[in-house]
Design an enzyme around this catalytic site. Structure first.
Site, PDB file in Angstrom:
ATOM      1  N   ARG A 256       0.854  -1.211   0.021  1.00 27.62           N
ATOM      2  CA  ARG A 256      -0.192   0.028  -0.026  1.00 27.62           C
ATOM      3  C   ARG A 256       0.723   1.263   0.075  1.00 27.62           C
ATOM      4  O   ARG A 256       0.934   1.906  -0.972  1.00 27.62           O
ATOM      5  CB  ARG A 256      -0.940   0.126   1.258  1.00 27.62           C
ATOM      6  CG  ARG A 256      -1.791   0.933   1.134  1.00 27.62           C
ATOM      7  CD  ARG A 256      -1.661   2.551   1.586  1.00 27.62           C
ATOM      8  NE  ARG A 256      -1.025   2.419   3.066  1.00 27.62           N
ATOM      9  CZ  ARG A 256      -0.453   3.459   3.355  1.00 27.62           C
ATOM     10  NH1 ARG A 256      -0.261   4.720   2.703  1.00 27.62           N
ATOM     11  NH2 ARG A 256      -0.054   3.643   4.521  1.00 27.62           N
ATOM     12  N   ASP A 257       1.455   1.613   1.135  1.00 23.69           N
ATOM     13  CA  ASP A 257       2.295   2.811   1.161  1.00 23.69           C
ATOM     14  C   ASP A 257       3.597   2.588   0.251  1.00 23.69           C
ATOM     15  O   ASP A 257       3.784   3.607  -0.486  1.00 23.69           O
ATOM     16  CB  ASP A 257       3.021   2.974   2.572  1.00 23.69           C
ATOM     17  CG  ASP A 257       3.163   4.396   2.852  1.00 23.69           C
ATOM     18  OD1 ASP A 257       3.089   5.337   2.074  1.00 23.69           O
ATOM     19  OD2 ASP A 257       3.852   4.608   4.029  1.00 23.69           O
TER      20      ASP A 257
ATOM     21  N   HIS B 233       5.516   4.838  12.645  1.00 20.25           N
ATOM     22  CA  HIS B 233       5.572   4.679  10.978  1.00 20.25           C
ATOM     23  C   HIS B 233       6.727   5.453  10.483  1.00 20.25           C
ATOM     24  O   HIS B 233       6.451   6.895  10.722  1.00 20.25           O
ATOM     25  CB  HIS B 233       4.265   5.193  10.505  1.00 20.25           C
ATOM     26  CG  HIS B 233       4.035   5.167   8.968  1.00 20.25           C
ATOM     27  ND1 HIS B 233       3.376   4.046   8.308  1.00 20.25           N
ATOM     28  CD2 HIS B 233       4.385   5.827   7.990  1.00 20.25           C
ATOM     29  CE1 HIS B 233       3.162   4.245   7.129  1.00 20.25           C
ATOM     30  NE2 HIS B 233       3.973   5.328   6.877  1.00 20.25           N
TER      31      HIS B 233
ATOM     32  N   HIS C   9       9.378   7.061   7.706  1.00 17.72           N
ATOM     33  CA  HIS C   9      10.009   7.192   6.479  1.00 17.72           C
ATOM     34  C   HIS C   9      11.620   7.414   6.492  1.00 17.72           C
ATOM     35  O   HIS C   9      12.133   8.070   7.458  1.00 17.72           O
ATOM     36  CB  HIS C   9       9.427   8.189   5.581  1.00 17.72           C
ATOM     37  CG  HIS C   9       7.896   7.679   5.037  1.00 17.72           C
ATOM     38  ND1 HIS C   9       7.725   7.200   3.842  1.00 17.72           N
ATOM     39  CD2 HIS C   9       6.758   7.381   5.715  1.00 17.72           C
ATOM     40  CE1 HIS C   9       6.276   6.852   3.798  1.00 17.72           C
ATOM     41  NE2 HIS C   9       5.799   6.968   4.986  1.00 17.72           N
TER      42      HIS C   9
ATOM     43  N   CYS D  78       4.666   9.309  -0.148  1.00 23.34           N
ATOM     44  CA  CYS D  78       2.920   9.662  -0.268  1.00 23.34           C
ATOM     45  C   CYS D  78       2.965  10.650  -1.484  1.00 23.34           C
ATOM     46  O   CYS D  78       3.483  11.430  -1.588  1.00 23.34           O
ATOM     47  CB  CYS D  78       2.484  10.416   1.115  1.00 23.34           C
ATOM     48  SG  CYS D  78       0.987  10.872   0.830  1.00 23.34           S
TER      49      CYS D  78
ATOM     50  N   ASN E 269       9.612   3.975   2.942  1.00 24.78           N
ATOM     51  CA  ASN E 269       9.449   3.802   4.185  1.00 24.78           C
ATOM     52  C   ASN E 269      10.755   3.154   4.765  1.00 24.78           C
ATOM     53  O   ASN E 269      11.572   2.733   4.043  1.00 24.78           O
ATOM     54  CB  ASN E 269       8.277   2.734   4.490  1.00 24.78           C
ATOM     55  CG  ASN E 269       6.958   3.327   4.102  1.00 24.78           C
ATOM     56  OD1 ASN E 269       6.566   3.682   2.885  1.00 24.78           O
ATOM     57  ND2 ASN E 269       5.956   3.631   5.192  1.00 24.78           N
TER      58      ASN E 269
HETATM   59  P1  HMG Z   1     -12.773  14.402  -2.849  1.00 24.37           P
HETATM   60  O1  HMG Z   1     -12.698  14.575  -4.403  1.00 24.37           O
HETATM   61  O2  HMG Z   1     -13.113  15.546  -1.910  1.00 24.37           O
HETATM   62  O3  HMG Z   1     -14.078  13.492  -2.911  1.00 24.37           O
HETATM   63  O4  HMG Z   1     -11.818  13.337  -2.249  1.00 24.37           O
HETATM   64  P2  HMG Z   1     -15.534  13.578  -3.214  1.00 24.37           P
HETATM   65  O5  HMG Z   1     -16.354  12.938  -2.442  1.00 24.37           O
HETATM   66  O6  HMG Z   1     -16.019  14.775  -3.744  1.00 24.37           O
HETATM   67  O7  HMG Z   1     -15.689  12.550  -4.495  1.00 24.37           O
HETATM   68  C1  HMG Z   1     -15.008  12.888  -5.749  1.00 24.37           C
HETATM   69  C2  HMG Z   1     -14.919  11.678  -6.623  1.00 24.37           C
HETATM   70  O8  HMG Z   1     -14.305  10.385  -5.985  1.00 24.37           O
HETATM   71  C3  HMG Z   1     -16.191  11.021  -6.881  1.00 24.37           C
HETATM   72  O9  HMG Z   1     -16.426  10.377  -8.018  1.00 24.37           O
HETATM   73  C4  HMG Z   1     -16.581  10.156  -5.870  1.00 24.37           C
HETATM   74  O10 HMG Z   1     -17.507   9.323  -6.106  1.00 24.37           O
HETATM   75  C5  HMG Z   1     -15.092   9.331  -5.991  1.00 24.37           C
HETATM   76  P3  HMG Z   1     -16.913  11.159  -9.573  1.00 24.37           P
HETATM   77  O11 HMG Z   1     -18.278  11.415  -9.048  1.00 24.37           O
HETATM   78  O12 HMG Z   1     -16.053  12.387  -9.511  1.00 24.37           O
HETATM   79  O13 HMG Z   1     -16.783  10.168 -10.437  1.00 24.37           O
HETATM   80  N1  HMG Z   1     -14.809   8.908  -4.607  1.00 24.37           N
HETATM   81  C6  HMG Z   1     -14.271   7.687  -4.519  1.00 24.37           C
HETATM   82  N2  HMG Z   1     -14.137   6.653  -5.419  1.00 24.37           N
HETATM   83  C7  HMG Z   1     -13.620   5.403  -4.820  1.00 24.37           C
HETATM   84  N3  HMG Z   1     -13.388   5.187  -3.614  1.00 24.37           N
HETATM   85  C8  HMG Z   1     -13.687   6.146  -2.588  1.00 24.37           C
HETATM   86  C9  HMG Z   1     -14.097   7.487  -3.011  1.00 24.37           C
HETATM   87  N4  HMG Z   1     -14.394   8.609  -2.444  1.00 24.37           N
HETATM   88  C10 HMG Z   1     -14.855   9.509  -3.180  1.00 24.37           C
HETATM   89  N5  HMG Z   1     -13.411   5.891  -1.209  1.00 24.37           N
HETATM   90  C11 HMG Z   1     -11.212  11.619  -1.052  1.00 24.37           C
HETATM   91  C12 HMG Z   1     -11.733  12.877  -1.058  1.00 24.37           C
HETATM   92  C13 HMG Z   1     -10.790  11.390   0.322  1.00 24.37           C
HETATM   93  C14 HMG Z   1     -11.917  10.676  -1.558  1.00 24.37           C
HETATM   94  C15 HMG Z   1      -9.683  11.776  -1.800  1.00 24.37           C
HETATM   95  O14 HMG Z   1      -9.158  12.840  -1.431  1.00 24.37           O
HETATM   96  C16 HMG Z   1      -8.764  10.514  -1.663  1.00 24.37           C
HETATM   97  O15 HMG Z   1      -9.180   9.496  -1.925  1.00 24.37           O
HETATM   98  N6  HMG Z   1      -7.326  10.695  -1.032  1.00 24.37           N
HETATM   99  C17 HMG Z   1      -6.745   9.742  -0.751  1.00 24.37           C
HETATM  100  C18 HMG Z   1      -5.211  10.099  -0.596  1.00 24.37           C
HETATM  101  C19 HMG Z   1      -4.329   8.954  -0.384  1.00 24.37           C
HETATM  102  O16 HMG Z   1      -4.556   7.891  -0.703  1.00 24.37           O
HETATM  103  N7  HMG Z   1      -2.866   9.296  -0.048  1.00 24.37           N
HETATM  104  C20 HMG Z   1      -2.074   8.122   0.600  1.00 24.37           C
HETATM  105  C21 HMG Z   1      -2.394   7.563   1.541  1.00 24.37           C
HETATM  106  S1  HMG Z   1      -1.937   8.315   3.183  1.00 24.37           S
HETATM  107  C22 HMG Z   1      -0.564   8.259   3.408  1.00 24.37           C
HETATM  108  O17 HMG Z   1       0.188   7.814   2.734  1.00 24.37           O
HETATM  109  C23 HMG Z   1       0.319   8.374   4.631  1.00 24.37           C
HETATM  110  C24 HMG Z   1       0.571   7.146   5.695  1.00 24.37           C
HETATM  111  O18 HMG Z   1       1.319   6.427   5.033  1.00 24.37           O
HETATM  112  C25 HMG Z   1       1.093   7.649   6.911  1.00 24.37           C
HETATM  113  C26 HMG Z   1       2.329   8.521   6.987  1.00 24.37           C
HETATM  114  O19 HMG Z   1       3.261   7.932   6.338  1.00 24.37           O
HETATM  115  O20 HMG Z   1       2.220   9.239   7.575  1.00 24.37           O
HETATM  116  C27 HMG Z   1      -0.871   6.530   5.801  1.00 24.37           C
HETATM  117 MG    MG Z   2       3.311   6.464   4.958  1.00 34.15          MG
END
Ligand code: HMG
Ligand code: MG
Length: 311
Positions: free
Chosen positions: A16-17, A208, A210, A241, A250
């Protein structure tokens, strides 16, 4: 060095990450083989993907197919990231039994990553956790940017504590405290953990790290000295990310296991098999894997077989 813990739980986040930031499309079958091999290596918690918006993170678009087709090992937990109720519904449909919700300790990162402030994200997670509980799904929490934010700079440890406590109150069994952009240093890590431990038991915390600036293993040791026994890591040092500029891989799982083996700490993970798992995914990437132990193996400097008793 005073380490009081006698075993360490490793949460493997490579699929995932690790993969979420890769630009080349990785075939679904390769992801499934990679996750299977990580389980064979002895990892008991393997983050399998993310039910996030495929527009935001295209590499995770096939998570449902990946999840459904992993030959599930009953001893292994396969959590997936869920950002909202839509993500939870997709996870339930795929048969997921364990999820991770994620927010941050800085509002700007939270906005850029999930288009919500911290408060908005926590409000959004209330029905997610309630529904997950109804379905018997375990929920883990993440707090990103706990040691520094790519947009805001310094982050107050008190803010980290506040968000950790709110995630635990929501019903998370554990909260992973993330150094998203790899800026933390050991004394800082101990300072933040010291503040967290005033309120939260060590058993409810994971770290966690990196390795962006080469401090991930030092930070791990610093956290172990404070009694933390759960660490996220990514095989081969994969990672980053997409919404954290400058974030690199990581902490490499091989480097972590090599260090823990040398300290006589039980992890149940075979280094040899872990190297084999990283070697499954490596050919699909457009860059070498950065993990140090893995690189030493590929250069022939260490035998793939560890001297450790854990195989
Ligand atoms: P948004 O654009 O504000 O959402 O995104 P929305 O509700 O307005 O929806 C926009 C579109 O996305 C719509 O589709 C929804 O249906 C669809 P459209 O009508 O345009 O065709 N949608 C989805 N589709 C599939 N699955 C869903 C979903 N939700 C909405 N769950 C949202 C808000 C949260 C969805 C977006 O910002 C997002 O997906 N962000 C994820 C970013 C991400 O994954 N980042 C990496 C992970 S975090 C990380 O790496 C840190 C970590 O490792 C810890 C660390 O290192 O510190 C965990
Ligand atoms: Mg991370």
């Amino acid at each position: 060095m005073k380490i009081s813990i006698d075993s360490v739980k490793v949460v493997e986040v490579g699929p995932r990450d690790g993969l979420q930031n890769e630009k080349v499309t990785i075939p679904t079958d390769a992801k499934i083989d990679y996750i299977t091999a990580l389980g064979d290596a002895g990892l008991r918690v393997i983050e399998a993907g993310a039910f996030v918006s495929p527009k935001w993170v295209p590499q995770m678009a096939d998570t449902a197919e990946v999840y459904r087709n992993i030959p599930k090992d009953p001893g292994v937990e396969y959590p997936v990231l869920v950002p909202n109720i839509k993500g939870l519904e997709r996870a339930i449909e795929a048969g997921v039994t364990s999820i991770a919700i994620f927010t941050a300790a800085s509002d700007t990162f939270s906005q850029r990553n999930i288009n919500m402030t911290i408060d908005e994200s926590l409000a959004n997670y209330v029905p997610v956790v309630a529904r997950a509980r109804e379905e018997g799904i375990r929920v883990r929490g993440y707090v990103s940017t706990a040691f520094g934010c790519p947009y805001e700079g310094e982050v107050a440890p008190e803010k980290v504590l506040e968000v950790v406590a709110r995630l635990l109150d929501l019903g998370c069994y554990e909260v992973s405290v993330g150094d998203t952009i790899g800026v933390g240093t050991p004394m800082q890590v101990q300072g933040v953990i010291g503040i967290l431990l005033q309120v939260v038991p060590a058993t409810r915390l994971a770290m966690h790290f990196h390795d962006t600036r080469g401090t991930a293993l030092a930070n791990t040791l610093a956290a172990m000295e404070m009694g933390i026994g759960t660490f996220d890591a990514s095989s081969g040092g994969l990672g980053g990310c997409p919404y954290a500029p400058g974030a690199s891989g990581n902490l490499a799982t091989e480097d972590l296991i090599y260090m823990l083996d040398g300290m006589g700490l039980e992890t149940g993970v075979s280094l040899t098999k872990l190297v084999a798992a990283s070697s499954i995914i490596a050919p699909y990437l457009d860059h070498p894997l950065p993990g140090r132990y893995l690189q030493a193996c590929t250069r022939g400097q260490v035998p793939a077989t560890s001297s450790s008793s854990v195989q």
